[in-house]
Design a protein around this motif. Structure first.
Motif, mmCIF file in Angstrom:
data_model
loop_
_atom_site.group_PDB
_atom_site.id
_atom_site.type_symbol
_atom_site.label_atom_id
_atom_site.label_comp_id
_atom_site.label_asym_id
_atom_site.label_seq_id
_atom_site.Cartn_x
_atom_site.Cartn_y
_atom_site.Cartn_z
ATOM 1 N N THR A 195 10.577 7.592 -2.068
ATOM 2 C CA THR A 195 10.256 6.358 -1.351
ATOM 3 C C THR A 195 10.542 5.145 -2.223
ATOM 4 O O THR A 195 11.140 4.180 -1.769
ATOM 5 N N MET A 196 10.129 5.214 -3.467
ATOM 6 C CA MET A 196 10.486 4.129 -4.376
ATOM 7 C C MET A 196 11.999 4.151 -4.582
ATOM 8 O O MET A 196 12.573 5.196 -4.838
ATOM 9 N N PRO A 197 12.647 3.002 -4.442
ATOM 10 C CA PRO A 197 14.109 2.981 -4.595
ATOM 11 C C PRO A 197 14.548 3.546 -5.945
ATOM 12 O O PRO A 197 13.903 3.298 -6.965
ATOM 13 N N ALA A 198 15.628 4.302 -5.931
ATOM 14 C CA ALA A 198 16.116 4.953 -7.150
ATOM 15 C C ALA A 198 17.137 4.085 -7.893
ATOM 16 O O ALA A 198 17.623 4.471 -8.947
ATOM 17 N N TRP A 199 17.458 2.930 -7.334
ATOM 18 C CA TRP A 199 18.551 2.129 -7.922
ATOM 19 C C TRP A 199 18.091 0.993 -8.827
ATOM 20 O O TRP A 199 18.894 0.199 -9.287
ATOM 21 N N TYR A 200 16.814 0.914 -9.140
ATOM 22 C CA TYR A 200 16.368 -0.210 -9.979
ATOM 23 C C TYR A 200 17.034 -0.224 -11.350
ATOM 24 O O TYR A 200 17.285 -1.289 -11.903
ATOM 25 N N GLY A 258 -0.617 12.115 -4.246
ATOM 26 C CA GLY A 258 -1.149 11.357 -3.127
ATOM 27 C C GLY A 258 -0.192 10.316 -2.586
ATOM 28 O O GLY A 258 -0.489 9.651 -1.592
ATOM 29 N N PHE A 259 0.978 10.169 -3.230
ATOM 30 C CA PHE A 259 1.951 9.178 -2.781
ATOM 31 C C PHE A 259 3.272 9.868 -2.457
ATOM 32 O O PHE A 259 3.564 10.928 -2.988
ATOM 33 N N PRO A 260 4.059 9.258 -1.554
ATOM 34 C CA PRO A 260 5.276 9.929 -1.089
ATOM 35 C C PRO A 260 6.401 9.930 -2.114
ATOM 36 O O PRO A 260 6.629 8.934 -2.796
ATOM 37 N N ALA A 261 7.092 11.060 -2.204
ATOM 38 C CA ALA A 261 8.305 11.159 -3.030
ATOM 39 C C ALA A 261 9.462 10.477 -2.306
ATOM 40 O O ALA A 261 9.380 10.204 -1.100
ATOM 41 N N SER A 292 13.762 5.994 -13.103
ATOM 42 C CA SER A 292 13.922 7.361 -12.570
ATOM 43 C C SER A 292 12.663 7.793 -11.834
ATOM 44 O O SER A 292 11.925 8.660 -12.300
ATOM 45 N N PRO A 293 12.402 7.197 -10.669
ATOM 46 C CA PRO A 293 11.111 7.457 -10.003
ATOM 47 C C PRO A 293 10.909 8.916 -9.611
ATOM 48 O O PRO A 293 9.771 9.340 -9.431
ATOM 49 N N GLY A 294 11.980 9.686 -9.522
ATOM 50 C CA GLY A 294 11.830 11.085 -9.104
ATOM 51 C C GLY A 294 11.269 12.001 -10.174
ATOM 52 O O GLY A 294 10.856 13.124 -9.886
ATOM 53 N N GLN A 317 0.815 -1.214 0.000
ATOM 54 C CA GLN A 317 0.000 0.000 0.000
ATOM 55 C C GLN A 317 0.849 1.265 0.000
ATOM 56 O O GLN A 317 0.317 2.368 0.109
ATOM 57 N N VAL A 318 2.154 1.119 -0.082
ATOM 58 C CA VAL A 318 3.025 2.297 -0.006
ATOM 59 C C VAL A 318 2.937 3.130 -1.292
ATOM 60 O O VAL A 318 2.885 4.352 -1.265
ATOM 61 N N GLY A 319 2.904 2.450 -2.413
ATOM 62 C CA GLY A 319 2.801 3.112 -3.711
ATOM 63 C C GLY A 319 1.447 2.814 -4.339
ATOM 64 O O GLY A 319 0.666 2.037 -3.793
#
Ligand code: HEC
Length: 118
Positions: free
Chosen positions: A85-90, A80-83, A72-74, A35-37
């Motif tokens: 937070t998703m790992p940037a290294w995928y 409505g979802f946190p910046a 590049s999740p940024g 539920q985080v993303g």
């Protein structure tokens, strides 16, 4: 680079080993109830991301948007979802084949409930 996954795994195992289900709901993937993303049903939501005036990325298609979101999740944070937070290294941990397989799956994914909202 030691890839998390090669892309040769079945899709269920690929998502689990990459860790996506910890944060995301993914239709058709057992145990993907995070539920985080946002739920990853980009077949339903992808077009509206590209149409959002806040979207400033390079993607022209939903598939490109998925790849961009993973690598590049940024670039665009879903409202409505946190910046951050998703790992940037995928981008460094997923092989090209794994990324292609993820994109192919998610661009088709939609809410599987037959009576759910359109
Ligand atoms: C630690 C939690 C976490 C993990 C692990 C994670 N994500 Fe995310 N993800 C998020 C969050 C939070 C957002 C929403 C904010 C943003 O857009 O960056 C997001 C956004 C997304 C988006 C955009 C969704 C939309 O509706 O527009 C996609 C696509 C995505 N993630 C795919 C993945 C994939 C594929 C994996 C596994 C390879 C993964 N995520 C792993 C937290 C995570």
């Amino acid at each position: 680079m030691v890839p998390l996954v090669t892309g040769d795994e079945p899709i269920q195992e690929l998502f689990v080993r990459a860790g996506c289900p910890v944060c995301h709901q993914i239709p058709g993937i057992a145990g993907a109830k995070g539920q985080v993303g946002p739920p990853l049903w980009l077949g339903r939501t992808g077009a509206s991301r590209l149409a959002d005036p806040q979207y400033k990325g390079q993607a022209q298609t939903v598939r490109e948007y998925i790849v961009e979101s993973v690598v590049s999740p940024g670039i665009y944070v879903v409202p409505g979802f946190p910046a951050n937070t998703m790992p940037a290294w995928y981008g460094r941990k997923l092989s090209a084949g794994a990324l292609a397989k993820i994109a192919s799956y998610l661009e088709q994914a939609a809410d599987e409930s037959p009576t759910g909202p359109p």
